[in-house]
Scaffold this motif. Structure first.
Motif, PDB file in Angstrom:
ATOM      1  N   ARG A 506       0.832  -1.212   0.000  1.00  0.00           N
ATOM      2  CA  ARG A 506       0.000   0.000   0.000  1.00  0.00           C
ATOM      3  C   ARG A 506       0.858   1.251   0.000  1.00  0.00           C
ATOM      4  N   LEU A 507       1.955   1.205   0.754  1.00  0.00           N
ATOM      5  CA  LEU A 507       2.857   2.359   0.793  1.00  0.00           C
ATOM      6  C   LEU A 507       3.490   2.583  -0.572  1.00  0.00           C
ATOM      7  N   LEU A 508       3.878   1.510  -1.244  1.00  0.00           N
ATOM      8  CA  LEU A 508       4.438   1.636  -2.579  1.00  0.00           C
ATOM      9  C   LEU A 508       3.398   2.169  -3.556  1.00  0.00           C
ATOM     10  N   SER A 509       2.173   1.682  -3.446  1.00  0.00           N
ATOM     11  CA  SER A 509       1.106   2.169  -4.330  1.00  0.00           C
ATOM     12  C   SER A 509       0.847   3.656  -4.113  1.00  0.00           C
ATOM     13  N   TRP A 510       0.890   4.089  -2.854  1.00  0.00           N
ATOM     14  CA  TRP A 510       0.724   5.519  -2.557  1.00  0.00           C
ATOM     15  C   TRP A 510       1.799   6.347  -3.233  1.00  0.00           C
ATOM     16  N   ARG A 511       3.031   5.883  -3.166  1.00  0.00           N
ATOM     17  CA  ARG A 511       4.122   6.644  -3.765  1.00  0.00           C
ATOM     18  C   ARG A 511       3.983   6.689  -5.287  1.00  0.00           C
ATOM     19  N   ILE A 512       3.568   5.587  -5.895  1.00  0.00           N
ATOM     20  CA  ILE A 512       3.383   5.576  -7.344  1.00  0.00           C
ATOM     21  C   ILE A 512       2.260   6.538  -7.738  1.00  0.00           C
ATOM     22  N   ALA A 513       1.169   6.508  -6.986  1.00  0.00           N
ATOM     23  CA  ALA A 513       0.016   7.336  -7.337  1.00  0.00           C
ATOM     24  C   ALA A 513       0.280   8.819  -7.151  1.00  0.00           C
ATOM     25  N   HIS A 514       1.186   9.175  -6.234  1.00  0.00           N
ATOM     26  CA  HIS A 514       1.400  10.581  -5.914  1.00  0.00           C
ATOM     27  C   HIS A 514       2.769  11.104  -6.316  1.00  0.00           C
TER      28      HIS A 514
END
Length: 540
Positions: A506-514
């Protein structure tokens, strides 16, 4: 756990059409205190608790309190960069104090100024200019920080460092020591902890409030926009009389205990970064002249410091009350958006730590109260449990002024919450970051065997689980329901391996999305430049 991209931001939320007219609602008061813990807000009930704060209690009754509000980065420079640009630290890259900000980044003051408002500044913004656009010999690079462009500076603790305030003291007959900062050095050391030598009417909090009231009074017939920044309750923890003795230690919350020296592998204090931090943080950073390490202060000394911290809070509240009383007398209270928040928190002895250079909630959980004079009466006094972040403050203020939110902003407006609405698809976790490198001394790098680029951490703080990812060190995982004080690290427990993996994803997905996407919505085409598929250029 849901919401792989970390929830909404301005790019995936449409602003509601409220059908309102903002005529006569032109004033904005943004109050930013320094190092104020989110759990040290007014509280009811018996037993040890933070101090009563009448002015803040009034704002909370008349506005909206965001209970789960988090700073996006620490210390001051990175945090204020996020607060005043609406950007995550991974995008603005002001990762430490005195690190320059890229010249193409706009800020709240610049955006408001573009409409004809004159955004005024009392306090500081902890900014440094872009060296690609500024000569290396610029004197601002030798200071603690400078003031962001776009702001009209009324009273500043930066540029140059504290000189305006120290000049104010001298003009009022205060005999400053050779090093003016020694005015906050206790004469008898930490044992007695006497009141500050500066009288209450000349304190930095009183000085900032006077400057704010002068400005508001002078612009009474014109719209105004004021950033009112207070240095307190930032250390040194030494309050002027009578605030130094208002709060008996036995009436204040005791610090969270830490197991001695990280006695077992499951104890969070056994983590190499936490152990290094405890072994290097000096007591003199919080009480001038105090010997030794902050982690070695005895319980009585820690509680005395907590009493001083509470006294500095009460002093701010008294002066905030002066501002609210003025707005009442002039009738401006009902046409002024008031936002109260802090740049970051303070450990204050929890886990035997002081300061804010850690992953704990005490360092990142900060207050946010928004008093929107347009909000319906039945929404006043609302407490919101949704996760909010410092990057939401700029979009909220711009939304209230009917201004567009720049594409750089990672946050979203909170006005719908202030109206009592439920916001679908809102983020289900908070995210924050810390860079603990020091390219000048390489202290952490040498002690931990890391390169500067690996001296960083990012946190996913969810409803139940909190995951701390270190770039070059082992992760941490806490069950915030069973272990709200973050004492038991579960990252190495096989029973929680799936939880840790889910959090990391989830943390990686957050960084990709933002990740920075300033230009990603633009495209060249045979017909010219487009944004979101809409033609904005002819190509000729």
């Amino acid at each position: 756990m849901t919401g792989a991209t970390g929830g909404m931001g301005p790019r995936n939320m449409q602003r509601p059409d409220t059908g309102r007219s903002d005529e006569g609602l032109a004033n904005v008061l943004l109050v930013v205190v320094d190092q104020w813990r989110g759990d040290w807000m007014p509280a009811d009930g018996d037993g040890p608790r933070p101090p009563r704060l009448p002015a803040l209690e009034r704002l909370m009754r008349e506005g909206t309190t965001f209970r789960r509000h988090y700073a996006q980065a620490t210390p001051c420079g990175p945090s204020r960069a996020s607060l005043l640009t609406g950007m995550y630290a991974m995008n603005h890259r002001v990762v430490q104090n005195r690190v320059p900000m890229a010249g193409h980044i706009t800020n709240l003051g610049q955006e408001v100024r573009s409409t004809g408002h004159m955004p005024a500044l009392v306090g500081y913004t902890s900014w440094m200019p872009d060296p690609r656009m500024t000569p290396a010999g610029d004197p601002r690079y030798r200071m603690l920080g400078a003031n962001m462009p776009g702001w009209t500076v009324l009273a500043s603790l930066e540029e140059p460092d504290f000189e305006q305030y120290f000049g104010h003291l001298r003009r009022n007959g205060v005999d400053l020591p050779e090093d003016p900062f020694d005015i906050w050095r206790p004469a008898d050391g930490i044992a007695s902890q006497p009141a500050a030598a500066v009288p209450r009417q000349l304190s930095d909090t009183a000085w900032a409030t006077d400057a704010a009231l002068d400005h508001i009074t002078a612009r009474r017939r014109q719209p105004w926009f004021l950033h009112l920044g207070y240095w307190r309750p930032h250390p040194p923890f030494l309050a002027p009389a009578p605030y130094d003795r208002l709060h008996a230690p036995d009436r204040l919350p005791a610090p969270v205990a830490r197991d001695a020296a990280g006695a077992h592998a499951g104890c969070a204090s056994a983590h190499p970064y936490q152990a290094w931090l405890a072994a290097t943080t000096r007591a003199s950073d919080f009480v001038q002249g105090a010997p030794g390490l902050a982690a070695d202060l005895d319980d009585a000394a820690v509680m005395r410091l907590r009493g001083q911290y509470a006294g500095l809070m009460t002093e701010i509240d008294d002066h905030l009350g002066r501002v609210l009383d003025h707005l009442d007398r002039t009738g401006e209270i009902d046409r002024t958006l008031i936002v109260f928040t802090s740049d970051h928190g303070e450990m204050l002895g929890d886990h035997r730590l002081f300061g804010k250079l850690t992953h704990h909630d005490a360092a990142f959980h900060v207050p946010l109260v928004v008093r929107d004079p347009r909000a319906p009466c039945d929404a006043r006094g609302r407490v919101v449990d949704a996760f909010t972040e410092s990057v939401d403050v700029m979009p909220t203020i711009l939304d209230w002024l009917d201004l567009p939110v720049p594409m750089q902003c990672d946050g979203a407006s909170l006005l719908a919450f202030c109206r009592g609405e439920t916001v679908a698809g809102w983020r289900d976790a908070a995210h924050f970051e810390l860079d603990f490198s020091d390219p000048v001394t390489s202290a952490a790098e040498r002690a931990l065997g890391l390169s500067s680029d690996l001296c960083g951490l990012a946190v996913l703080r969810g409803q139940r689980f909190k995951y701390v990812h270190f770039a070059g060190l082992p992760p941490l995982l806490f069950d915030m329901v069973a272990d709200p004080h973050e004492r038991r690290d579960l990252a190495g427990d096989p029973d929680y391996a799936a939880v840790a993996l889910d959090c990391a994803q989830r943390l990686l997905s957050w960084r990709i999305a933002h990740a920075d996407r300033s230009l990603t919505r633009y495209r060249g085409s045979p017909d010219g430049l487009t944004i979101d598929g809409r033609l904005i250029g002819t190509g000729s």
